[in-house]
Write a protein that holds these residues in place. Structure first.
Motif, PDB file in Angstrom:
ATOM      1  N   LEU A 110      69.788  61.670  96.302  1.00  0.00           N
ATOM      2  CA  LEU A 110      68.562  62.085  95.609  1.00  0.00           C
ATOM      3  C   LEU A 110      67.879  60.900  94.934  1.00  0.00           C
ATOM      4  O   LEU A 110      66.647  60.804  94.938  1.00  0.00           O
ATOM      5  CB  LEU A 110      68.868  63.201  94.617  1.00  0.00           C
ATOM      6  N   TYR A 111      68.658  59.970  94.378  1.00  0.00           N
ATOM      7  CA  TYR A 111      68.072  58.738  93.823  1.00  0.00           C
ATOM      8  C   TYR A 111      67.360  57.957  94.930  1.00  0.00           C
ATOM      9  O   TYR A 111      66.256  57.441  94.726  1.00  0.00           O
ATOM     10  CB  TYR A 111      69.148  57.854  93.184  1.00  0.00           C
TER      11      TYR A 111
ATOM     12  N   LEU B 228      66.079  59.207  97.701  1.00  0.00           N
ATOM     13  CA  LEU B 228      64.865  59.947  98.062  1.00  0.00           C
ATOM     14  C   LEU B 228      63.757  59.720  97.035  1.00  0.00           C
ATOM     15  O   LEU B 228      62.577  59.639  97.397  1.00  0.00           O
ATOM     16  CB  LEU B 228      65.169  61.434  98.229  1.00  0.00           C
ATOM     17  N   CYS B 229      64.114  59.612  95.766  1.00  0.00           N
ATOM     18  CA  CYS B 229      63.114  59.292  94.731  1.00  0.00           C
ATOM     19  C   CYS B 229      62.470  57.934  95.009  1.00  0.00           C
ATOM     20  O   CYS B 229      61.269  57.760  94.795  1.00  0.00           O
ATOM     21  CB  CYS B 229      63.761  59.268  93.336  1.00  0.00           C
TER      22      CYS B 229
ATOM     23  N   ALA C 152      60.192  58.313  98.246  1.00  0.00           N
ATOM     24  CA  ALA C 152      59.147  59.345  98.155  1.00  0.00           C
ATOM     25  C   ALA C 152      57.837  58.809  97.598  1.00  0.00           C
ATOM     26  O   ALA C 152      56.821  59.489  97.672  1.00  0.00           O
ATOM     27  CB  ALA C 152      59.630  60.522  97.315  1.00  0.00           C
TER      28      ALA C 152
ATOM     29  N   ALA D 224      56.456  60.333 102.160  1.00  0.00           N
ATOM     30  CA  ALA D 224      56.341  61.573 101.376  1.00  0.00           C
ATOM     31  C   ALA D 224      55.734  62.684 102.222  1.00  0.00           C
ATOM     32  O   ALA D 224      56.216  63.824 102.189  1.00  0.00           O
ATOM     33  CB  ALA D 224      55.502  61.328 100.127  1.00  0.00           C
TER      34      ALA D 224
ATOM     35  N   LEU E 165      65.626  71.324  99.634  1.00  0.00           N
ATOM     36  CA  LEU E 165      65.453  70.943  98.235  1.00  0.00           C
ATOM     37  C   LEU E 165      65.259  72.186  97.368  1.00  0.00           C
ATOM     38  O   LEU E 165      65.843  72.294  96.285  1.00  0.00           O
ATOM     39  CB  LEU E 165      64.262  69.994  98.074  1.00  0.00           C
TER      40      LEU E 165
ATOM     41  N   LYS F  31      67.426  66.144  89.442  1.00  0.00           N
ATOM     42  CA  LYS F  31      67.019  65.101  90.384  1.00  0.00           C
ATOM     43  C   LYS F  31      66.268  65.717  91.563  1.00  0.00           C
ATOM     44  O   LYS F  31      65.327  65.117  92.088  1.00  0.00           O
ATOM     45  CB  LYS F  31      68.239  64.316  90.850  1.00  0.00           C
TER      46      LYS F  31
ATOM     47  N   ARG G 127      62.825  66.170  90.463  1.00  0.00           N
ATOM     48  CA  ARG G 127      62.142  64.864  90.478  1.00  0.00           C
ATOM     49  C   ARG G 127      61.679  64.503  91.883  1.00  0.00           C
ATOM     50  O   ARG G 127      60.564  64.027  92.068  1.00  0.00           O
ATOM     51  CB  ARG G 127      63.088  63.797  89.921  1.00  0.00           C
ATOM     52  N   VAL G 128      62.524  64.732  92.882  1.00  0.00           N
ATOM     53  CA  VAL G 128      62.137  64.456  94.267  1.00  0.00           C
ATOM     54  C   VAL G 128      60.949  65.325  94.658  1.00  0.00           C
ATOM     55  O   VAL G 128      59.977  64.839  95.248  1.00  0.00           O
ATOM     56  CB  VAL G 128      63.322  64.672  95.247  1.00  0.00           C
TER      57      VAL G 128
ATOM     58  N   LEU H 192      57.343  63.914  95.810  1.00  0.00           N
ATOM     59  CA  LEU H 192      56.779  64.273  97.119  1.00  0.00           C
ATOM     60  C   LEU H 192      55.388  64.869  96.952  1.00  0.00           C
ATOM     61  O   LEU H 192      54.452  64.519  97.676  1.00  0.00           O
ATOM     62  CB  LEU H 192      57.695  65.254  97.852  1.00  0.00           C
TER      63      LEU H 192
END
Length: 173
Positions: free
Chosen positions: A40-41, A43-44, A47, A53, A65, A80, A83-84, A88
């Motif tokens: 997830l970090y 993907l952040c 993104a 994105a 998600l 998280k 956040r993603v 996005l």
């Protein structure tokens, strides 16, 4: 992000399949949770690239998600994931009619309502809700999609306004 945006369809599909299977894993041990958080970090990080994105939000990743936001036992993972989703929504340049944005808005609204007294959780969930609402409004303003494409329940606006009012009261104290 540049490497991801230049991937051929077959490589992109392989990448998505691996990401989705890692996120959808039902393992409950600490290592699995740490792996999900690390993913997830990552993907952040990717993104924030508009093309990535747009590809991610329109893929099978977005429903996963939403599912993780609903079902993850670990609130660090849920935060998280939110956040993603927010990133996005903020960075996507395209949004297809089939993207389940309404489902994400409904879920975020329910989670905020259920955890209204937990200001830390609200701080994690509100940006995602706000970015999704802004994304829909901007697409409708550009007349890219008809109004019926994404349904926004009135509860989403009610929860958002209640959070804003409470935030203003806290600010003035």
């Amino acid at each position: 992000a540049e490497k991801l945006s230049s991937m051929k369809d077959m490589d992109w599909n392989d990448f998505l399949q691996r990401v989705c299977s890692l996120l959808d894993s039902t393992e409950k041990n600490t290592g699995a949770a740490r792996s999900k958080l690390n993913l997830l970090y990552y993907l952040c990080t990717v993104a924030v690239h508009k093309e990535v994105a747009s590809r991610l939000i329109s893929s099978q990743l977005f429903p996963i998600l939403i599912q993780q936001l609903r079902a993850a036992a670990n609130w660090d993972i849920r935060a998280k994931v939110a956040r993603v989703i927010a990133l996005l929504a903020l960075h996507t340049s395209e949004l297809g009619e089939n993207v389940p944005v309404s489902e994400a808005i409904i879920l975020l609204t329910e989670l905020i309502r259920e955890n209204f007294r937990n200001s830390k959780l609200k701080q994690c969930l509100l940006p995602a809700l706000g970015e999704l609402l802004y994304l829909i409004a901007s697409k409708e303003q550009k007349r890219e999609h008809p109004r019926e494409c994404w349904i926004v329940p009135s509860a989403a606006y009610t929860v958002l306004m209640r959070c804003l009012r409470e935030g203003v009261r806290l600010f003035h104290c």
